[in-house]
Design an enzyme around this catalytic site. Structure first.
Site, PDB file in Angstrom:
ATOM      1  N   LYS A   1       0.816  -1.213   0.000  1.00  0.00           N
ATOM      2  CA  LYS A   1       0.000   0.000   0.000  1.00  0.00           C
ATOM      3  C   LYS A   1       0.849   1.263   0.000  1.00  0.00           C
ATOM      4  O   LYS A   1       0.595   2.195  -0.748  1.00  0.00           O
ATOM      5  CB  LYS A   1      -0.889  -0.050   1.261  1.00  0.00           C
ATOM      6  CG  LYS A   1      -1.882   1.066   1.390  1.00  0.00           C
ATOM      7  CD  LYS A   1      -2.752   0.878   2.613  1.00  0.00           C
ATOM      8  CE  LYS A   1      -1.939   0.992   3.893  1.00  0.00           C
ATOM      9  NZ  LYS A   1      -2.705   0.880   5.123  1.00  0.00           N
TER      10      LYS A   1
ATOM     11  N   GLY B   1       7.398  -6.365  17.019  1.00  0.00           N
ATOM     12  CA  GLY B   1       6.513  -6.823  15.938  1.00  0.00           C
ATOM     13  C   GLY B   1       5.461  -7.804  16.416  1.00  0.00           C
ATOM     14  O   GLY B   1       4.875  -8.536  15.619  1.00  0.00           O
TER      15      GLY B   1
ATOM     16  N   GLU C   1      -0.566  -5.832  17.098  1.00  0.00           N
ATOM     17  CA  GLU C   1      -1.274  -5.408  15.883  1.00  0.00           C
ATOM     18  C   GLU C   1      -0.950  -3.942  15.616  1.00  0.00           C
ATOM     19  O   GLU C   1      -0.575  -3.210  16.542  1.00  0.00           O
ATOM     20  CB  GLU C   1      -2.789  -5.536  16.095  1.00  0.00           C
ATOM     21  CG  GLU C   1      -3.260  -6.925  16.422  1.00  0.00           C
ATOM     22  CD  GLU C   1      -2.956  -7.919  15.316  1.00  0.00           C
ATOM     23  OE1 GLU C   1      -3.447  -7.740  14.201  1.00  0.00           O
ATOM     24  OE2 GLU C   1      -2.214  -8.885  15.583  1.00  0.00           O
TER      25      GLU C   1
ATOM     26  N   LYS D   1      -9.485 -14.973  17.388  1.00  0.00           N
ATOM     27  CA  LYS D   1      -8.867 -16.302  17.278  1.00  0.00           C
ATOM     28  C   LYS D   1      -9.766 -17.370  17.887  1.00  0.00           C
ATOM     29  O   LYS D   1      -9.832 -18.507  17.397  1.00  0.00           O
ATOM     30  CB  LYS D   1      -7.500 -16.293  17.962  1.00  0.00           C
ATOM     31  CG  LYS D   1      -6.465 -15.437  17.231  1.00  0.00           C
ATOM     32  CD  LYS D   1      -5.255 -15.212  18.088  1.00  0.00           C
ATOM     33  CE  LYS D   1      -4.191 -14.406  17.350  1.00  0.00           C
ATOM     34  NZ  LYS D   1      -3.140 -13.900  18.246  1.00  0.00           N
TER      35      LYS D   1
ATOM     36  N   GLY E   1       5.341 -12.851  16.257  1.00  0.00           N
ATOM     37  CA  GLY E   1       6.713 -12.640  15.764  1.00  0.00           C
ATOM     38  C   GLY E   1       6.860 -13.103  14.329  1.00  0.00           C
ATOM     39  O   GLY E   1       6.121 -13.976  13.855  1.00  0.00           O
TER      40      GLY E   1
HETATM   41  N1  HSE Z   1      -0.897  -9.362  17.735  1.00  0.00           N
HETATM   42  C1  HSE Z   1      -0.950 -10.776  17.716  1.00  0.00           C
HETATM   43  C2  HSE Z   1      -0.540 -11.304  19.064  1.00  0.00           C
HETATM   44  C3  HSE Z   1      -0.038 -11.299  16.651  1.00  0.00           C
HETATM   45  O1  HSE Z   1       0.067 -10.547  19.829  1.00  0.00           O
HETATM   46  O2  HSE Z   1      -0.836 -12.442  19.391  1.00  0.00           O
HETATM   47  C4  HSE Z   1      -0.142 -12.775  16.417  1.00  0.00           C
HETATM   48  O3  HSE Z   1      -1.427 -13.151  16.029  1.00  0.00           O
END
Ligand code: HSE
Length: 420
Positions: free
Chosen positions: A40, A180, A183, A198, A296
């Site tokens: 993007k 990393g 989100e 999830k 990660g």
């Molecule tokens: N932000 C998500 C977490 C990344 O911290 O679990 C992995 O799905």
């Protein structure tokens, strides 16, 4: 798709996209190459040759030289357009976008059926832990009663840093972002919404129930009070963000994402940092426990790689538990939960909402708390649940079927001071 000829149309070249590039370079068993990358941001400098990149979605989707689409962007709406566009073109898809999947799961199951084209998403739940395919295949005949887990890496990283290393919430979140794990909108993590998304996926593959995310009671970690933390320390308990789905005796399902107090011997109490842990409970195997990195770049990419490999042997989800119609529906009105509620003066929870109150403590200095049993639907509907100054944490007991006759709150204990 041939193991020696995987040509990937990739969307997104962020943490996981770059992780996938790294993982592919070091995977001798699979000849996969990234043929085109849809991105993007036109201003970013990237580590791969500029001619690989395009800003036009359809240039990737319509490229006949590409035989699989890997979608790794964070914008759930655009991810939905990419994934549905690819499936309609008959291109197999691997995605990590749990928000998009949770919001459109029923439709995406239907679209896979109509197009005969597979959509795999092992990395979308618990990143590197191989849970979806195990729930789908290994447990295809065993009757699963419950899944319970730490399924968000960032919040577990933050809670570990705060309670083990005495780091502040803000500093721990900033570090989770740098690493990393979080989100791009970290509210999805800390408000429990990522775990909830999830859990929607786990519900479908474990219990055969496609739930709407908004129907799952979700409380994140931002409201955990100092008093709740000192209660945990005092009792030798650990606070974790736990997602749980449990089949009730009548076939309904109780599901929730709640900060939860765990005894130190509980498997999940020993899941630290960005690790995830998932316990399955089933009729024949009893308890089993998956543990691994839940966020990660490379761990997440490893699950994407596994999906790519699975596509080469024609794998697709059959949604076996859905076919078996093993679970009926979410039934929060039939379930109850034990909670610790801490609050200050002027912010009390409605006592009548509780079917039992076990303890009620107050302290001028530290505030007030009660422990009690409350129906899951009652808790979800309580206006006080979302009030600032009120914090709700689940006590160590699992979700369970509501008792028919509530006991009066005569067992309530009043004491002058809260334990230190
Ligand atoms: N932000 C998500 C977490 C990344 O911290 O679990 C992995 O799905």
């Amino acid at each position: 798709m041939n193991r020696n000829d995987i040509r990937i149309g990739l969307f997104g070249f962020g943490v996981v996209g770059q992780g996938l590039h790294t993982v592919l370079e070091r995977t001798p068993g699979l000849r996969a190459r990234i043929g085109r990358i849809g991105v993007k941001d036109r201003s970013k400098t990237r580590s791969l040759p500029p001619e690989l990149f395009t800003f036009e979605r359809d240039e990737v989707l319509d490229d006949p030289a590409l035989n699989v689409i890997v979608e790794l962007i964070d914008d759930a709406d655009e991810a939905y357009r990419i994934v549905t566009g690819a499936l309609r073109r008959g291109k197999a898809v691997v995605t990590t976008n749990k928000k998009m999947l949770a919001e459109h799961l029923q439709e995406l199951i239907e679209l896979q059926r109509q197009t005969g084209t597979p959509l795999l998403y092992e990395a979308a739940a618990c990143a590197s832990l191989p849970v979806i395919r195990n729930l789908e295949e290994y447990y295809d005949t065993d009757l699963l009663d419950a899944v319970e887990g730490i399924i968000n890496g960032s919040t577990n990283y933050i809670l570990t840093a705060m309670h083990r290393d005495a780091v502040t919430f803000a500093a721990a979140l900033a570090r989770a972002q740098e690493l990393g794990f979080a989100e791009s909108n970290p509210a999805l993590d800390v408000e429990g919404l990522d775990a909830r998304n999830k859990l929607v996926l786990l519900l479908a593959h474990a219990l055969g129930l496609v739930a709407r995310p908004e129907d799952i009671l979700t409380v994140g970690i931002t409201g955990i009070s100092e008093l709740a933390s000192s209660y945990a320390r005092e009792k030798g308990l650990v606070i974790k963000l736990v997602a749980e789905a449990r089949r009730l005796p009548d076939g309904g399902v109780a599901a929730a994402v709640l900060p939860t107090l765990l005894r130190p011997e509980h498997e999940l109490a020993r899941v630290h940092d960005e690790y995830n842990g998932l316990i399955t409970q089933s009729l024949f195997t009893d308890r089993q426990f998956f543990l691994g990195r839940g966020a990660g770049a490379v761990p997440t990419a490893s699950a994407v790689l596994s999906d790519l490999s699975a596509l080469t042997y024609g794998y697709r989800y059959e949604y076996k538990k859905l076919q078996q119609q093993s679970a009926r529906a979410l039934a929060p009105a039939a379930a109850e939960v034990d909670v610790l509620v801490t609050f200050g003066q002027g912010h009390a929870p409605e006592r009548a909402d509780f079917s039992r109150i076990h303890e009620y403590f107050h302290s001028e200095q530290q505030g007030y708390y009660l422990t009690g049993t409350i129906g899951l639907a009652r808790l979800a509907a309580a206006a006080w649940l979302r009030q600032p100054g009120i914090s709700v944490v689940r006590l160590p007991q699992p979700l369970r079927a509501a008792q028919a006759a509530p006991v009066a709150s005569a067992a309530e204990v009043e004491a002058a001071d809260c334990p230190a």
